[in-house]
Enzyme design. Sequence first.
Site, PDB file in Angstrom:
ATOM      1  N   ASP A   6      68.771  -7.681   0.949  1.00  0.00           N
ATOM      2  CA  ASP A   6      69.279  -7.121  -0.303  1.00  0.00           C
ATOM      3  C   ASP A   6      70.142  -8.072  -0.749  1.00  0.00           C
ATOM      4  OD1 ASP A   6      69.943  -5.076  -2.179  1.00  0.00           O
ATOM      5  OD2 ASP A   6      71.863  -4.718  -1.292  1.00  0.00           O
ATOM      6  N   SER A   7      70.500  -7.863  -2.189  1.00  0.00           N
ATOM      7  CA  SER A   7      71.410  -8.714  -2.873  1.00  0.00           C
ATOM      8  C   SER A   7      72.789  -8.733  -2.026  1.00  0.00           C
ATOM      9  CB  SER A   7      71.534  -8.603  -4.333  1.00  0.00           C
ATOM     10  OG  SER A   7      71.710  -7.058  -4.448  1.00  0.00           O
ATOM     11  N   GLY A  39      71.439  -7.768 -10.484  1.00  0.00           N
ATOM     12  CA  GLY A  39      70.805  -6.904 -11.352  1.00  0.00           C
ATOM     13  C   GLY A  39      70.847  -7.282 -12.928  1.00  0.00           C
ATOM     14  N   CYS A  69      66.350  -4.342  -1.773  1.00  0.00           N
ATOM     15  CA  CYS A  69      66.775  -4.485  -3.263  1.00  0.00           C
ATOM     16  C   CYS A  69      65.657  -4.299  -4.261  1.00  0.00           C
ATOM     17  CB  CYS A  69      67.350  -5.986  -3.330  1.00  0.00           C
ATOM     18  SG  CYS A  69      68.003  -6.247  -4.767  1.00  0.00           S
ATOM     19  N   GLU A 154      80.529   0.339  -5.650  1.00  0.00           N
ATOM     20  CA  GLU A 154      81.313  -0.601  -5.059  1.00  0.00           C
ATOM     21  C   GLU A 154      82.842  -0.192  -5.080  1.00  0.00           C
ATOM     22  OE1 GLU A 154      79.850  -4.308  -5.365  1.00  0.00           O
ATOM     23  OE2 GLU A 154      77.886  -3.747  -4.569  1.00  0.00           O
ATOM     24  N   CYS A 186      67.619   1.788  -7.409  1.00  0.00           N
ATOM     25  CA  CYS A 186      68.724   0.878  -7.170  1.00  0.00           C
ATOM     26  C   CYS A 186      69.176   1.404  -5.689  1.00  0.00           C
ATOM     27  CB  CYS A 186      69.716   0.933  -8.295  1.00  0.00           C
ATOM     28  SG  CYS A 186      71.137  -0.040  -7.750  1.00  0.00           S
ATOM     29  N   HIS A 188      72.121   1.764  -4.593  1.00  0.00           N
ATOM     30  CA  HIS A 188      73.343   1.934  -4.698  1.00  0.00           C
ATOM     31  C   HIS A 188      73.233   3.704  -4.903  1.00  0.00           C
ATOM     32  CE1 HIS A 188      74.583  -2.241  -4.400  1.00  0.00           C
ATOM     33  NE2 HIS A 188      76.152  -1.796  -4.644  1.00  0.00           N
TER      34      HIS A 188
END
Length: 268
Positions: A6-7, A39, A69, A154, A186, A188
Amino acid sequence: MIGVFDSGYGGLTILKGFLDLMPQYGYLYLGDSAHAPYGNKSLKIVFEYTRQAVNFLFSQGAELIILACNTASAKALRKIQQEWLPGHYPDRRVLGVVIPLAEAAAEKSRRGRIAVIGTKATVESGVFNQELHKLNPSLKVFGQACPLLVPLVEEGWVGKPETNMILKKYLRNLKSKSVDFLIPGCTHYPFLKKDIERIMGKNCKVLDAPGIVADKLADYLKRHPEIEIMLSKKRERLFFTTDDPDRFKVFGESFLGSRISEVIAVSL
Ligand code: DGL
């Protein structure tokens, strides 16, 4: 081992799904926090970062890599599979999260009206639309980029009135389209699932992305015993980051929901 890329930390939501369903395997996780967020980056940059990450995970012993991701899956996966992998690691595999999520939505949607939310890069790539239409050309797909949601998650702002207000604003247009399924495209968004469900109302189901991606991986491994047999069953859990390992550990534990014993800093 299974490599998960993932990023940053977000892909740990997907890793958690794997660990819950398939704890027997060894896992290598790489978060490219030095270059995150992906993103809002261009195709060229997302491809280059993802290619380096995939190369690193293979060099550490991954036989199979999942791009957790969505942005990397949307922008880099096809090029990696078609142009890079055959010349470098022809016997290894790289998979993403877009196809599993699209398949689940296409299978489960009753009215064929599907919403996709994600980063700007993911939504603008149109990859979810393409995959959904390959599965069923009559599906109606509505996309909405939600660039503010990653930083809000985040910041730990899930559930705050400001976050819900922004979420409502992003979802308003989709709600008016009477969609019956929403793809949270996504890493998150699993943290926002309950709020999204409440805003969208009871006629719209929100996919459980980590659960679906884990189920689809388990199914893939059943159908590909030649890959499954190569995977380590020693339950290794190795975490790598391209940025500060202490910071990764703190954020990572909250995304993963369990302790991370060590994080190794790497440069790609
Ligand atoms: N991991 C990214 C995704 O799923 C979100 C964070 C970023 O923009 O790098 O699209």
